[in-house]
Write a protein that holds these residues in place. Structure first.
Motif: not given
Length: 121
Positions: A29-36
């Motif tokens: 996930i360090s490479r990913l943009c994430m969200g709620w």
């Protein structure tokens, strides 16, 4: 294929707190943009909070309705995403989803199954 599993939802009285967790597997996930994101009864899905990946380190963004109350964080070592929710209001009642995308694209292709948050006034 990134898989996401949310947990931590529940019922709480207005003014209370909850911490949502999202466990990721199948990718770093360090490479990913994430969200709620959340979707309340009879309402459209809305973005709650987002956090950057390795191309946008340190970036966080919040919906106006949750600024100052919610905090999104990412644990890159343990592949976890969190949403700390304080001073909860009845209008925060919704199904909450975590999602992930490569930071080079706009759409979120990876979604969890959701966790329900119910706030009683």
């Amino acid at each position: 294929q990134v898989q996401l599993v949310e947990s931590g939802g529940g019922s709480v009285q207005a003014g209370g707190s909850l911490r949502l967790s999202c466990a990721a597997s199948g990718g770093t996930i360090s490479r990913l943009c994430m969200g709620w994101f959340r979707q309340g009864p009879g309402r459209e899905r809305e973005t709650v909070a987002t956090i950057g990946g390795f191309t946008t380190p340190g970036y966080t963004g919040y919906a106006d309705s949750v600024k100052g109350r919610f905090t999104i964080t990412k644990d890159n070592v343990n592949n976890m995403l969190y949403l700390q929710m304080n001073s909860l209001k009845a209008e925060d009642t919704a199904m909450y989803y975590c999602a992930a995308r490569r930071c080079t694209v706009v759409e979120y292709p990876y979604w969890g199954q959701g966790t329900q948050v119910t706030v009683s006034s």
